[in-house]
Write a protein that holds these residues in place. Structure first.
Motif, PDB file in Angstrom:
ATOM      1  N   SER A   2       0.687  -1.220  -0.010  1.00  0.00           N
ATOM      2  CA  SER A   2       0.107   0.201  -0.162  1.00  0.00           C
ATOM      3  C   SER A   2       0.902   1.331   0.004  1.00  0.00           C
ATOM      4  CB  SER A   2      -0.850  -0.009   1.182  1.00  0.00           C
ATOM      5  OG  SER A   2      -0.235   0.536   2.268  1.00  0.00           O
ATOM      6  N   LEU A   3       0.282   2.223  -0.442  1.00  0.00           N
ATOM      7  CA  LEU A   3       1.032   3.695  -0.319  1.00  0.00           C
ATOM      8  C   LEU A   3       1.587   3.903   1.133  1.00  0.00           C
ATOM      9  CD1 LEU A   3       1.893   6.148  -1.856  1.00  0.00           C
ATOM     10  CD2 LEU A   3      -0.478   7.260  -1.277  1.00  0.00           C
ATOM     11  N   LEU A   4       0.644   3.839   1.932  1.00  0.00           N
ATOM     12  CA  LEU A   4       1.076   4.096   3.229  1.00  0.00           C
ATOM     13  C   LEU A   4       2.272   3.225   3.893  1.00  0.00           C
ATOM     14  CD1 LEU A   4      -0.375   6.176   5.133  1.00  0.00           C
ATOM     15  CD2 LEU A   4      -1.326   4.173   6.316  1.00  0.00           C
ATOM     16  N   ASN A  33      -0.407  10.879  14.111  1.00  0.00           N
ATOM     17  CA  ASN A  33      -0.824  11.975  14.415  1.00  0.00           C
ATOM     18  C   ASN A  33      -1.458  12.858  13.479  1.00  0.00           C
ATOM     19  OD1 ASN A  33      -0.723  14.344  16.322  1.00  0.00           O
ATOM     20  ND2 ASN A  33       0.685  14.910  14.973  1.00  0.00           N
ATOM     21  N   ILE A  34      -1.018  12.848  12.219  1.00  0.00           N
ATOM     22  CA  ILE A  34      -1.568  13.504  10.751  1.00  0.00           C
ATOM     23  C   ILE A  34      -2.894  13.005  10.633  1.00  0.00           C
ATOM     24  CG2 ILE A  34      -1.202  13.829   8.501  1.00  0.00           C
ATOM     25  CD1 ILE A  34       1.341  14.770   9.171  1.00  0.00           C
ATOM     26  N   HIS A  35      -3.058  11.748  10.702  1.00  0.00           N
ATOM     27  CA  HIS A  35      -4.235  10.990  10.326  1.00  0.00           C
ATOM     28  C   HIS A  35      -5.474  10.881  11.646  1.00  0.00           C
ATOM     29  CE1 HIS A  35      -3.509  10.024   6.389  1.00  0.00           C
ATOM     30  NE2 HIS A  35      -2.146   9.866   6.739  1.00  0.00           N
ATOM     31  N   ASN A  36      -4.785  11.616  12.704  1.00  0.00           N
ATOM     32  CA  ASN A  36      -5.613  11.526  13.975  1.00  0.00           C
ATOM     33  C   ASN A  36      -6.106  10.147  14.543  1.00  0.00           C
ATOM     34  OD1 ASN A  36      -6.373  13.290  15.994  1.00  0.00           O
ATOM     35  ND2 ASN A  36      -8.524  13.821  15.008  1.00  0.00           N
ATOM     36  N   VAL A  37      -5.358   9.068  14.133  1.00  0.00           N
ATOM     37  CA  VAL A  37      -5.823   7.887  14.734  1.00  0.00           C
ATOM     38  C   VAL A  37      -4.726   7.358  15.913  1.00  0.00           C
ATOM     39  CG1 VAL A  37      -6.837   7.065  12.499  1.00  0.00           C
ATOM     40  CG2 VAL A  37      -4.207   6.701  12.931  1.00  0.00           C
ATOM     41  N   ARG A  38      -4.814   6.264  16.305  1.00  0.00           N
ATOM     42  CA  ARG A  38      -3.779   5.468  17.357  1.00  0.00           C
ATOM     43  C   ARG A  38      -2.768   5.133  16.319  1.00  0.00           C
ATOM     44  NH1 ARG A  38      -5.326   4.957  22.478  1.00  0.00           N
ATOM     45  NH2 ARG A  38      -7.403   5.391  23.081  1.00  0.00           N
ATOM     46  N   ARG A  39      -1.400   4.711  16.873  1.00  0.00           N
ATOM     47  CA  ARG A  39      -0.434   4.029  16.044  1.00  0.00           C
ATOM     48  C   ARG A  39      -1.050   2.685  15.423  1.00  0.00           C
ATOM     49  NH1 ARG A  39       5.384   2.320  18.422  1.00  0.00           N
ATOM     50  NH2 ARG A  39       6.274   1.320  16.495  1.00  0.00           N
ATOM     51  N   LEU A  42      -3.006   2.972  12.221  1.00  0.00           N
ATOM     52  CA  LEU A  42      -2.523   3.628  11.378  1.00  0.00           C
ATOM     53  C   LEU A  42      -2.571   2.690   9.731  1.00  0.00           C
ATOM     54  CD1 LEU A  42      -0.985   5.973   9.938  1.00  0.00           C
ATOM     55  CD2 LEU A  42       1.397   4.662  10.569  1.00  0.00           C
ATOM     56  N   TYR A  43      -2.374   1.582   9.805  1.00  0.00           N
ATOM     57  CA  TYR A  43      -2.631   0.701   8.493  1.00  0.00           C
ATOM     58  C   TYR A  43      -3.840   0.768   8.086  1.00  0.00           C
ATOM     59  CZ  TYR A  43       2.409   0.875   9.280  1.00  0.00           C
ATOM     60  OH  TYR A  43       3.758   0.928   9.338  1.00  0.00           O
ATOM     61  N   SER A  44      -4.948   1.080   9.117  1.00  0.00           N
ATOM     62  CA  SER A  44      -6.443   0.762   8.422  1.00  0.00           C
ATOM     63  C   SER A  44      -6.763   2.104   7.780  1.00  0.00           C
ATOM     64  CB  SER A  44      -7.280   0.333   9.497  1.00  0.00           C
ATOM     65  OG  SER A  44      -7.252   1.185  10.804  1.00  0.00           O
ATOM     66  N   VAL A  45      -5.899   3.217   7.535  1.00  0.00           N
ATOM     67  CA  VAL A  45      -6.325   4.615   7.021  1.00  0.00           C
ATOM     68  C   VAL A  45      -6.079   4.038   5.526  1.00  0.00           C
ATOM     69  CG1 VAL A  45      -5.547   6.772   6.687  1.00  0.00           C
ATOM     70  CG2 VAL A  45      -5.345   6.067   8.888  1.00  0.00           C
ATOM     71  N   ASN A  48      -5.908   6.644  -0.251  1.00  0.00           N
ATOM     72  CA  ASN A  48      -6.327   7.704  -0.800  1.00  0.00           C
ATOM     73  C   ASN A  48      -6.389   9.000   0.242  1.00  0.00           C
ATOM     74  OD1 ASN A  48      -8.730   7.254   0.586  1.00  0.00           O
ATOM     75  ND2 ASN A  48     -10.062   6.985  -1.306  1.00  0.00           N
ATOM     76  N   ALA A  49      -6.438   8.455   1.664  1.00  0.00           N
ATOM     77  CA  ALA A  49      -6.262   9.699   2.522  1.00  0.00           C
ATOM     78  C   ALA A  49      -4.949  10.171   2.840  1.00  0.00           C
ATOM     79  CB  ALA A  49      -7.014   9.168   3.771  1.00  0.00           C
ATOM     80  N   PHE A  50      -4.009   9.611   2.156  1.00  0.00           N
ATOM     81  CA  PHE A  50      -2.596  10.098   2.348  1.00  0.00           C
ATOM     82  C   PHE A  50      -2.453  11.490   2.266  1.00  0.00           C
ATOM     83  CE2 PHE A  50       1.742  10.978   1.522  1.00  0.00           C
ATOM     84  CZ  PHE A  50       2.474   9.996   2.742  1.00  0.00           C
ATOM     85  N   ASP A  51      -1.723  11.937   3.370  1.00  0.00           N
ATOM     86  CA  ASP A  51      -1.458  13.316   3.535  1.00  0.00           C
ATOM     87  C   ASP A  51      -0.087  13.944   3.286  1.00  0.00           C
ATOM     88  OD1 ASP A  51      -1.492  15.904   4.761  1.00  0.00           O
ATOM     89  OD2 ASP A  51      -3.273  15.737   5.845  1.00  0.00           O
TER      90      ASP A  51
END
Ligand SMILES: C[S@@+](CC[C@H](N)C(=O)[O-])C[C@H]1O[C@@H](n2cnc3c(N)ncnc32)[C@H](O)[C@@H]1O
Length: 298
Positions: A2-4, A33-39, A42-45, A48-51
Motif C-alpha cells: 500500500s502507499l502508506l 498523528n496526521i491522520h488523527n488515529v492511534r499508532r 495507522l494501517y487501516s487508514v 487515498n487519505a494519504f496526507d
C-alpha cells in the motif's frame, strides 16, 4: 504494497539515516498523528487519505526536532501532556520512578498524603501521582517561566479529569528555601532535577530543544540533587520518603548524598527499564539512628 506502507518504509529509512534512535516508531507516530488515529490504527487508514503533511513532519524529525514537539504531545503513564518549546519532554525512565512513588503512597497508612514534585516541567510527575493516588495533594514547583506556563496548561487541562484540583503549582526555586511558600511536614518528596555536568556532550534533540535549566547542574551535575536533599530533610515528616532521578553513571554519587551518615535510612539505588541505575530513594527517620549516643524522646 500500500502507499502508506511504502511511505512509512521510506520515512523509516530516512530517519535511520539521520541517526534517529527509533525510526520506525517515530515514522508511525508522525503518520498516526496526521491522520488523527492511534499508532495501531495507522494501517487501516485508506491510501487515498494519504496526507503530504507527513513529509513536512518527517523532515522536521530528520533535522532531529524531538518527536513530541512535532506532534505537540507526550505520553506519560496514563497522561497525554502538551509539550513544546520551553519545556522538558518527559521521559519513560521517569515513569519508573513515578511508579515507585505511587506504590509507596498507596501503601502508606495516610488518608491524604502530601507530595512535593521539585522541578515539575510539564507537570508530568505531579499529575500522574494525583491521577493514580486519588486522595493525594501534590505541590508542583517550577522556576522557569516557560516551563511554568506549560505545567499550568497541563494542570488546568486535567483539573476536571481525575485530579480535581489536587495539583497546586508554585513558582519557586528549589535551591532557595525562602522562595518556596510550602511548609512541611510532607509525606514524599520527588524530583527529576537537572543533573547533567556542565560541558557534557548530549544528543541534538536534547542540546537544541530541552531548555538549559532542565539539563545542566554544575561541574559534577549534582548541584540540584544536593539542593533536593537539603529541602527534603527540611520538609519530610519522620518516616517520609524521597525519590530523586539521576544519570546512569551517578548512582554511587547520589547514594552518598542520601547516605545514612547524612541522617537518611534505607537508601537504595533503583534501575530504569533498560536496567541502568536511574534513581535513588531513602527514608527520613527524623531522629538520629539508635546507638549514636543521642537520647531518643519516645
Ligand atoms: C529534567 S527537567 C524534569 C521536568 C519534569 N519533572 C519531568 O520529569 O519531565 C527539570 C526541571 O526542573 C526545573 N528546574 C531547574 N532548576 C530549578 C530550580 N532551581 N528550582 C525549580 N525548578 C528548577 C527545570 O526548569 C525543569 O523544568
Amino acid at each position: 504494497m500500500s502507499l502508506l506502507l511504502d511511505e512509512i518504509a521510506l520515512a523509516t529509512a530516512r530517519l535511520a539515516e539521520a541517526g534517529v534512535e527509533s525510526p520506525r516508531a517515530d515514522a508511525e507516530l508522525i503518520g498516526a498523528n496526521i491522520h488523527n488515529v492511534r499508532r495501531n490504527e495507522l494501517y487501516s487508514v485508506p491510501d487515498n487519505a494519504f496526507d503530504a503533511r507527513f513529509w513536512v513532519d518527517i523532515s522536521r524529525r530528520e533535522a532531529r526536532e524531538p518527536l513530541q514537539h512535532i506532534i505537540g504531545k507526550a505520553y506519560f503513564r496514563y497522561l497525554e501532556l502538551e509539550v513544546g518549546p520551553g519545556v522538558f519532554v518527559p521521559r519513560p525512565e521517569t515513569e519508573v520512578m513515578t511508579g515507585w512513588a505511587i506504590d509507596r503512597l498507596r501503601d502508606m497508612d495516610v488518608a491524604e498524603p502530601v507530595v512535593i514534585d521539585l522541578g515539575t516541567g510539564s507537570g508530568a510527575i505531579a499529575l500522574a501521582i494525583a491521577q493514580e493516588v486519588p486522595r493525594s495533594r501534590v505541590h508542583a514547583v517550577e522556576t522557569d517561566p516557560l516551563a511554568f506556563a506549560w505545567a499550568d496548561r497541563n494542570i488546568t487541562r486535567y483539573v476536571d479529569h481525575y485530579t480535581a484540583g489536587r495539583v497546586l503549582l508554585h513558582d519557586g526555586d528549589l535551591t532557595k528555601r525562602e522562595s518556596l511558600d510550602i511548609t512541611g511536614p510532607v509525606d514524599l518528596v520527588i524530583s527529576n532535577p537537572p543533573y547533567i555536568p556542565v560541558g557534557s556532550i548530549v544528543p541534538p534533540e536534547v542540546a537544541e530543544y530541552d531548555p538549559p535549566r532542565a539539563l545542566w547542574s554544575g561541574e559534577d551535575g549534582l548541584d540540584a540533587i544536593r539542593a533536593v536533599e537539603q529541602l527534603a530533610r527540611d520538609l519530610l515528616r519522620p518516616g517520609g520518603y524521597v525519590a530523586v532521578e539521576h544519570a546512569d553513571v551517578q548512582g554511587a554519587a547520589v547514594y552518598w548524598v542520601f547516605a545514612e551518615e547524612n541522617g537518611w535510612r534505607d537508601t537504595r539505588n533503583h534501575k530504569d527499564l533498560a536496567r541502568r541505575d536511574r534513581f535513588v530513594t531513602a527514608i527520613w527517620p527524623g531522629l538520629p539512628p539508635l546507638g549514636d549516643g543521642h537520647e531518643h524522646a519516645l
